[in-house]
Every structure is written in C-alpha cells, then in structure tokens.
Write a protein that holds these residues in place. Structure first.
Motif, short mmCIF file in Angstrom:
data_model
loop_
_atom_site.label_atom_id
_atom_site.label_comp_id
_atom_site.label_asym_id
_atom_site.label_seq_id
_atom_site.Cartn_x
_atom_site.Cartn_y
_atom_site.Cartn_z
N SER A 136 26.37 41.32 49.17
CA SER A 136 26.80 40.29 50.12
C SER A 136 28.13 39.68 49.64
O SER A 136 28.42 39.67 48.44
CB SER A 136 25.74 39.19 50.23
OG SER A 136 25.70 38.43 49.03
N PRO A 137 28.95 39.18 50.56
CA PRO A 137 30.22 38.56 50.17
C PRO A 137 30.06 37.39 49.21
O PRO A 137 30.99 37.08 48.46
CB PRO A 137 30.81 38.09 51.52
CG PRO A 137 30.19 38.99 52.53
CD PRO A 137 28.80 39.25 52.03
N GLY A 138 28.88 36.76 49.20
CA GLY A 138 28.66 35.62 48.31
C GLY A 138 28.15 36.00 46.93
O GLY A 138 27.90 35.12 46.10
N GLU A 139 28.00 37.30 46.65
CA GLU A 139 27.53 37.76 45.32
C GLU A 139 28.60 37.51 44.27
O GLU A 139 29.79 37.72 44.50
CB GLU A 139 27.21 39.25 45.40
CG GLU A 139 26.67 39.85 44.12
CD GLU A 139 25.16 39.83 44.06
OE1 GLU A 139 24.62 40.16 43.00
OE2 GLU A 139 24.53 39.50 45.08
N GLN A 140 28.15 37.09 43.07
CA GLN A 140 29.07 36.89 41.96
C GLN A 140 29.42 38.25 41.34
O GLN A 140 28.53 39.05 41.03
CB GLN A 140 28.43 35.99 40.89
CG GLN A 140 28.32 34.53 41.30
CD GLN A 140 29.66 33.82 41.32
OE1 GLN A 140 30.61 34.24 40.64
NE2 GLN A 140 29.77 32.75 42.10
N ILE A 141 30.71 38.48 41.15
CA ILE A 141 31.21 39.75 40.62
C ILE A 141 31.98 39.48 39.34
O ILE A 141 32.82 38.57 39.28
CB ILE A 141 32.15 40.45 41.64
CG1 ILE A 141 31.43 40.68 42.96
CG2 ILE A 141 32.68 41.77 41.06
CD1 ILE A 141 30.23 41.59 42.87
N VAL A 142 31.71 40.28 38.30
CA VAL A 142 32.49 40.23 37.07
C VAL A 142 33.67 41.19 37.21
O VAL A 142 33.49 42.36 37.58
CB VAL A 142 31.64 40.63 35.85
CG1 VAL A 142 32.49 40.63 34.58
CG2 VAL A 142 30.46 39.67 35.68
N VAL A 143 34.86 40.69 36.96
CA VAL A 143 36.08 41.51 37.04
C VAL A 143 36.69 41.59 35.64
O VAL A 143 37.05 40.57 35.06
CB VAL A 143 37.10 40.91 38.03
CG1 VAL A 143 38.33 41.81 38.12
CG2 VAL A 143 36.47 40.73 39.40
N VAL A 144 36.78 42.80 35.11
CA VAL A 144 37.30 43.03 33.77
C VAL A 144 38.51 43.95 33.84
O VAL A 144 38.43 45.04 34.41
CB VAL A 144 36.24 43.66 32.84
CG1 VAL A 144 36.82 43.88 31.44
CG2 VAL A 144 34.99 42.81 32.77
N LYS A 145 39.61 43.51 33.28
CA LYS A 145 40.81 44.35 33.21
C LYS A 145 41.00 44.78 31.77
O LYS A 145 41.07 43.94 30.85
CB LYS A 145 42.04 43.58 33.71
CG LYS A 145 43.31 44.43 33.77
CD LYS A 145 44.43 43.71 34.50
CE LYS A 145 44.13 43.58 35.97
NZ LYS A 145 45.29 43.02 36.72
N ARG A 146 41.04 46.11 31.54
CA ARG A 146 41.15 46.65 30.18
C ARG A 146 42.32 47.61 30.07
O ARG A 146 42.62 48.36 31.00
CB ARG A 146 39.87 47.39 29.78
CG ARG A 146 38.62 46.56 29.82
CD ARG A 146 37.49 47.22 29.07
NE ARG A 146 37.05 48.48 29.67
CZ ARG A 146 36.17 49.31 29.11
NH1 ARG A 146 35.67 49.03 27.91
NH2 ARG A 146 35.82 50.42 29.71
N LEU A 147 42.96 47.60 28.92
CA LEU A 147 43.97 48.60 28.58
C LEU A 147 43.27 49.69 27.79
O LEU A 147 42.64 49.44 26.76
CB LEU A 147 45.07 47.95 27.74
CG LEU A 147 46.29 48.81 27.40
CD1 LEU A 147 47.05 49.18 28.67
CD2 LEU A 147 47.21 48.06 26.43
N ARG A 148 43.34 50.93 28.27
CA ARG A 148 42.68 52.05 27.61
C ARG A 148 43.68 52.79 26.73
O ARG A 148 44.81 53.08 27.15
CB ARG A 148 42.06 53.01 28.63
CG ARG A 148 41.11 52.37 29.63
CD ARG A 148 40.08 51.43 29.01
NE ARG A 148 39.34 52.00 27.93
CZ ARG A 148 38.15 52.63 28.08
NH1 ARG A 148 37.62 52.75 29.28
NH2 ARG A 148 37.52 53.09 27.03
N LEU A 149 43.23 53.12 25.52
CA LEU A 149 44.09 53.73 24.51
C LEU A 149 43.49 55.05 24.03
O LEU A 149 42.28 55.26 24.06
CB LEU A 149 44.24 52.79 23.31
CG LEU A 149 44.57 51.32 23.59
CD1 LEU A 149 44.42 50.49 22.33
CD2 LEU A 149 45.99 51.21 24.12
N ALA A 150 44.36 55.93 23.54
CA ALA A 150 43.93 57.16 22.87
C ALA A 150 44.84 57.36 21.66
O ALA A 150 46.07 57.41 21.80
CB ALA A 150 44.02 58.36 23.80
#
Length: 255
Positions: free
Chosen positions: A128-142
C-alpha cells in the motif's frame, strides 16, 4: 553429370587486413605488455614506431577506446584501461558475482532512510502507498575500486532492526541468514544512461560518463515482492553478457 569434369567452387577471398586493423592489433600487443593505468606512447610516437600515419593510429586508438581497452584523459594522455567485467543476467548477488571472479567485494553505505512507499514504490513492491519503506543507497566495490551505486527499497516490515552496519556485505545473504527470506526469482531491466553530478562524484568518474541503469524487482519462493533495486553500473567497467538458447522449432513447415 558423368563424363564431365565438375567445376570447382571458388573459395572466398581471405578478409583484407586494413592498416587500421593491423595497427589495432599492434597496439593491443603493446597493451598486453603494459600494466593497467600505464600511459601509452603519443600518436606521433606510435606513428613513427609502427610506420603508419597519425590518422591510422588515431582510428585504431578510437576503436580500442570504444571497446574498453584504453581510456583517454583530456590534457593528460591515453592510458591502459582495467578490463571490463562481464555482467551476466542471473539472480546472483553482486558480492557472490565478484567472489566468483576472484575479486574481493565491498560495500559502503552512503545513506539509509525510511519513507512512505507512495504510489510508485507501492506499485513496484506490491504494498500500500502508506507502507513504510527502507531506502538504502550503497557504493559497491571490487578490490577496493568503485563499481556501482545501488539503491535498495525494502518494506520495513521485512527487515526490522536493519542498520547501516549490517549492510557491509551481500544483502541477499543478510536477508537469508538474519530474516529468513530467500530470493527465488525476479524481473530486471537494463538501459544505457549517463552519470549525474552525485553519481559521478561517488563513482569517481567524469560527469555524464556512460553507465548502465539496472532496475530489478525480486521475489521470494511464495511470490512475495521483497525488494526493488536501482543500480548505476560504470559503463567503462561492465559489459552485459547473456546465454542464448536455440529458437523453438517451427511447425507445419513454417520458415
């Protein structure tokens, strides 16, 4: 027919080796002897060394730059580029993929926030539009080098107690080991793009560098949507590879 000498089929002429293709191969041989990050000789020097015109050298270098063997840096020169990593279209995680290639995967969390899903994310995550969402931005490395920026969107109810410290490795392994969620299937789209200012700064590439935009929706074994991911992969480090099966046989004599 019997008694008549059969005509011999004409063999196709061997492909013509142009000056540009011959020069390209000679520069490729030079690249193999040089280390990654090493500057190659100037166009003038290569022209003298290889006995061809500067226009021929420039065309060969242009081909090799487009193929990812070389990178041109304005005002500095032309350098041997890191080989591109083949990105296969599978459900393996970034960490698993890098380990399989003998590289050490890494991750740096750039931000972690919680927000309402809204109409768009609610549609992607089937909540539902009212659901709480976790947003995580990560830098991926190799092996310590930047490869991609990954933005995860996960229903908060699936990952209670999630912290940035727990996001240093594979998210799929974390989901399985900590939350009992196993990724079973997904849908992924890919399109070419260029990096904006924020992405360029994080990846350490020039503004508007070529990149791939991956968007993936993943599901568990019950068909429940568990994540929506947007990833920006460096275009100078990746190429897309997929296995193609044989087409289905036609029926009824259709061509």
């Amino acid at each position: 027919m019997a008694g008549h000498e059969q005509e011999k089929e004409a063999l196709p002429a061997p492909p013509r080796v142009t000056k540009t293709s011959a020069t390209r191969q000679q520069v490729l041989d030079l690249i193999e002897r040089l280390g990654v990050g090493t500057a190659i000789p100037s166009e003038r020097q290569l022209s003298a060394d290889l006995g061809v015109s500067r226009l021929t050298v420039r065309a060969a270098l242009g081909d090799l730059a487009r193929e990812g063997y070389l990178v041109r840096r304005r005002g500095s020169g032309t350098y041997v580029q890191q080989p591109k990593i083949s990105q296969e279209l599978t459900m393996t995680s970034f960490s698993e993929d890098m380990r399989r290639r003998g590289m050490v995967p890494g991750s740096r969390t750039l931000s972690m926030t919680t927000q309402l899903a809204g109409a768009r994310l609610g549609r992607f995550l089937n909540v539902s539009p009212g659901e709480q969402i976790v947003v995580v931005k990560r830098l991926r490395l190799a092996d310590g080098e930047t490869m991609a920026i990954e933005t995860l969107h996960i229903p908060e109810s699936l990952v209670p107690g999630l912290t940035p410290k727990s996001l240093t490795g594979s998210f799929y392994e974390l989901m399985h080991d900590t939350y009992g969620v196993t990724i079973a299937s997904g849908t992924q789209s890919i399109e070419p793009t260029v990096t904006n200012e924020e992405e360029s700064a994080a990846l350490g590439v020039p503004l508007h560098s070529p990149a791939f935009l991956f968007e993936r929706t993943s599901r568990d074994a019950t068909g429940r949507t568990v994540e929506f991911v947007q990833s920006i992969y460096r275009g100078d480090r990746y190429r897309i590879v997929t296995e193609l099966g044989s087409p289905p046989r036609s029926r009824g004599g259709d061509a």
